[in-house]
Design an enzyme around this catalytic site. Structure first.
Site, mmCIF file in Angstrom:
data_model
loop_
_atom_site.group_PDB
_atom_site.id
_atom_site.type_symbol
_atom_site.label_atom_id
_atom_site.label_comp_id
_atom_site.label_asym_id
_atom_site.label_seq_id
_atom_site.Cartn_x
_atom_site.Cartn_y
_atom_site.Cartn_z
ATOM 1 N N TYR A 48 0.907 -1.204 -0.083
ATOM 2 C CA TYR A 48 0.080 0.156 0.090
ATOM 3 C C TYR A 48 0.905 1.166 0.051
ATOM 4 C CZ TYR A 48 -3.219 3.467 2.067
ATOM 5 O OH TYR A 48 -3.982 4.510 2.244
ATOM 6 N N ASP A 95 9.924 -7.465 -3.024
ATOM 7 C CA ASP A 95 8.705 -7.832 -2.692
ATOM 8 C C ASP A 95 8.397 -9.213 -2.610
ATOM 9 O OD1 ASP A 95 5.806 -5.683 -1.946
ATOM 10 O OD2 ASP A 95 5.520 -7.805 -1.928
ATOM 11 N N LEU A 110 5.302 -10.392 -2.115
ATOM 12 C CA LEU A 110 4.178 -10.742 -2.897
ATOM 13 C C LEU A 110 3.146 -11.195 -1.809
ATOM 14 C CD1 LEU A 110 4.675 -11.494 -6.532
ATOM 15 C CD2 LEU A 110 4.357 -9.125 -5.213
ATOM 16 N N SER A 151 5.838 3.957 12.996
ATOM 17 C CA SER A 151 4.602 3.877 13.222
ATOM 18 C C SER A 151 4.310 4.697 14.445
ATOM 19 C CB SER A 151 3.974 2.478 13.259
ATOM 20 O OG SER A 151 2.598 2.820 14.372
ATOM 21 N N ALA A 152 3.488 5.549 14.936
ATOM 22 C CA ALA A 152 3.033 6.127 16.073
ATOM 23 C C ALA A 152 2.697 5.142 17.157
ATOM 24 C CB ALA A 152 1.723 6.934 15.786
ATOM 25 N N TYR A 192 3.132 -6.894 16.547
ATOM 26 C CA TYR A 192 3.441 -5.745 15.038
ATOM 27 C C TYR A 192 4.213 -4.392 15.984
ATOM 28 C CZ TYR A 192 2.395 -1.950 12.220
ATOM 29 O OH TYR A 192 2.834 -0.742 11.619
ATOM 30 N N LYS A 214 8.127 -2.725 15.553
ATOM 31 C CA LYS A 214 8.480 -1.245 14.959
ATOM 32 C C LYS A 214 9.405 -0.543 15.857
ATOM 33 C CE LYS A 214 6.298 -1.202 11.056
ATOM 34 N NZ LYS A 214 7.160 -1.238 9.737
ATOM 35 N N ASN A 238 -2.152 7.549 11.043
ATOM 36 C CA ASN A 238 -3.121 6.688 10.251
ATOM 37 C C ASN A 238 -3.280 6.815 8.805
ATOM 38 O OD1 ASN A 238 -3.755 6.551 13.225
ATOM 39 N ND2 ASN A 238 -5.447 5.140 12.560
ATOM 40 N N ASN A 273 -8.170 -2.235 9.706
ATOM 41 C CA ASN A 273 -8.207 -0.742 10.055
ATOM 42 C C ASN A 273 -9.733 -0.340 9.574
ATOM 43 O OD1 ASN A 273 -5.060 -1.214 8.923
ATOM 44 N ND2 ASN A 273 -5.738 -0.102 10.693
ATOM 45 N N VAL A 301 -18.372 -0.614 15.579
ATOM 46 C CA VAL A 301 -17.517 0.610 16.103
ATOM 47 C C VAL A 301 -17.003 0.230 17.595
ATOM 48 C CG1 VAL A 301 -17.781 2.992 16.965
ATOM 49 C CG2 VAL A 301 -19.074 2.435 14.688
ATOM 50 N N ARG A 322 -12.189 -2.231 21.623
ATOM 51 C CA ARG A 322 -11.299 -3.067 21.230
ATOM 52 C C ARG A 322 -10.112 -3.045 22.112
ATOM 53 N NH1 ARG A 322 -8.996 -2.345 15.224
ATOM 54 N NH2 ARG A 322 -7.856 -0.481 16.201
HETATM 55 N N1 UDP Z 1 -12.011 1.046 14.584
HETATM 56 C C1 UDP Z 1 -13.435 0.529 14.722
HETATM 57 N N2 UDP Z 1 -13.923 -0.437 14.132
HETATM 58 C C2 UDP Z 1 -13.024 -1.306 13.230
HETATM 59 C C3 UDP Z 1 -11.964 -0.697 12.989
HETATM 60 C C4 UDP Z 1 -11.349 0.305 13.704
HETATM 61 O O1 UDP Z 1 -14.252 1.394 15.282
HETATM 62 O O2 UDP Z 1 -13.736 -2.170 12.525
HETATM 63 C C5 UDP Z 1 -11.707 2.017 15.337
HETATM 64 C C6 UDP Z 1 -10.697 1.776 16.436
HETATM 65 O O3 UDP Z 1 -11.180 1.556 17.401
HETATM 66 C C7 UDP Z 1 -9.835 3.070 16.315
HETATM 67 C C8 UDP Z 1 -9.915 3.699 15.123
HETATM 68 O O4 UDP Z 1 -11.118 3.246 14.298
HETATM 69 O O5 UDP Z 1 -10.367 3.877 17.373
HETATM 70 C C9 UDP Z 1 -8.822 3.676 14.159
HETATM 71 O O6 UDP Z 1 -8.424 1.877 14.266
HETATM 72 P P1 UDP Z 1 -7.279 1.591 12.877
HETATM 73 O O7 UDP Z 1 -7.562 0.113 13.204
HETATM 74 O O8 UDP Z 1 -7.761 1.973 11.685
HETATM 75 O O9 UDP Z 1 -6.088 2.225 13.391
HETATM 76 P P2 UDP Z 1 -5.131 2.378 14.872
HETATM 77 O O10 UDP Z 1 -5.294 3.595 15.252
HETATM 78 O O11 UDP Z 1 -5.694 1.376 15.564
HETATM 79 O O12 UDP Z 1 -3.785 1.872 14.212
#
Ligand code: UDP
Length: 342
Positions: free
Chosen positions: A15, A35, A37, A129-130, A154, A158, A184, A204, A222, A300
């Protein structure tokens, strides 16, 4: 002899890698992609050619195979720098298979560093990554924020990778490294020929939203609306992938022009703006002119309420700033999804 600088891009079919290759070609660099693949398609090479008019050299190689990597680097003489993207990146999978993640992400890095050092390739840009900031207490996050143990294996690969790179930079004065900490990344190239195509069920938010809207997933979950944020859903700093990769080219030029202030530099790549999950959903509904099927479920594990960057250092030192807004990002993700499923 060609005067173009030669850049090795590992994970160049992925990506962020593929968008970087396009930007490098636009900036007159010669690109060699490595790569395996494992999470990308060879078709990406043709699509890069459609966008740029130039087909980058492609070598299929697993970086864990040091001998193969050595052959590639020996054969492609005079590489000026490496941009290293190739890594496994599924957070949830890494929790289930930590060994696979450490083996792949760390072995690949060590092999690459060893082989490139044998051929006197001293310049290295790292895709970080942050997540290395863990659960930060202070917002917005500057590069001075302390790193913490990330929640997932993961994320920890990093953090460990950055520590390895810093140690090497401390011992080898010729080695120049820039580590770029992404917030992000979302969105896709305006051609919709390259974009994010996750394997299986996306982790994501954005790919999950676009796959739900296109009918591949039933509904978006969510993950919690009881966070201490204005609408209760977590806040993140979303950044357009094309903005993100422009920073890589700026970092590379800084490195190749010997403008680094130390041989190990770190930059945050974000917009500095935070948006909640509900902001993202509402913006998607607006740009796609449709309702999204979603439900609020439990939090989550490992999610933090708020993460957003202070990107002033990149602005000052790289003369770079993210240009695209949330609508631009989400529109391009949606256009890509629709084209990818045709
Ligand atoms: N998120 C969500 N549902 C999903 C995937 C992500 O509500 O199916 C929320 C997650 O809780 C976070 C935000 O979206 O608050 C971004 O999540 P992502 O996994 O894209 O990136 P992260 O910040 O975790 O690296």
């Amino acid at each position: 002899m060609s005067s173009k600088k030669k850049i090795l891009v590992t994970g160049g079919c992925g990506y962020i890698g593929s968008h970087t290759v396009v930007e490098l070609i636009h900036n007159n660099f010669e690109v060699i992609i490595i790569d395996d693949l494992s999470n990308s398609s060879i078709q990406t090479i043709n699509n890069i050619e459609k966008i740029t008019g130039i087909k980058p050299l492609f070598c299929e190689c697993d970086l864990k195979n040091k001998k193969h990597l050595d052959n590639i680097i020996r054969y492609n003489k005079n590489i000026d720098a490496t941009i290293h993207f190739a890594a496994y990146k599924a957070v949830g999978e890494s929790v289930k298979k930590p060994l696979t993640y450490y083996q792949n992400n760390i072995t690949s890095l060590l092999n690459l560093l060893e082989v490139q050092s044998n051929y006197n390739i001293d310049n290295f840009i790292f895709s970080s990554s942050a997540t290395v900031y863990g659960h930060p207490k202070k917002l917005p996050i500057t590069e001075k924020n302390k790193t913490q143990r990330p929640f997932s294996p993961y994320g920890n690969t990093k953090k460990i990778a950055e520590e390895i790179l810093e140690d090497i930079a401390n011992s080898e004065k010729n080695f120049s490294c820039i580590s770029l900490r992404y917030f992000n990344p979302i969105g896709a190239h305006e051609s919709s020929l390259i974009g994010e195509l996750p394997n299986g069920i996306p982790n994501n938010l954005l790919p999950y939203i676009t796959q739900t809207a296109i009918g591949l997933r039933e509904k978006l979950s969510v993950f919690g609306n009881d966070y201490p944020t204005p609408d209760g859903t977590p806040i993140r700093d979303y950044i357009h992938v094309v903005d993100l990769v422009k920073a890589h080219v700026k970092a590379l030029k800084r490195q190749l022009n010997n403008q680094q202030e130390s041989n190990f530099e770190i930059f945050n790549l974000g917009t500095g703006n935070g948006y909640s999950v509900m902001d993202v959903i509402k913006t998607f509904e607006k740009v796609a002119s449709r309702k999204l099927n979603y439900e609020i479920v439990d939090r989550r594990n490992g999610d933090v309420p708020e993460l957003y960057a202070n990107a002033n250092l990149a602005k000052e030192k790289l003369c770079w700033k993210a240009e695209k807004n949330l609508e631009d990002m989400i529109r391009s993700s949606w256009e890509w999804e629709q084209k990818a499923r045709k």
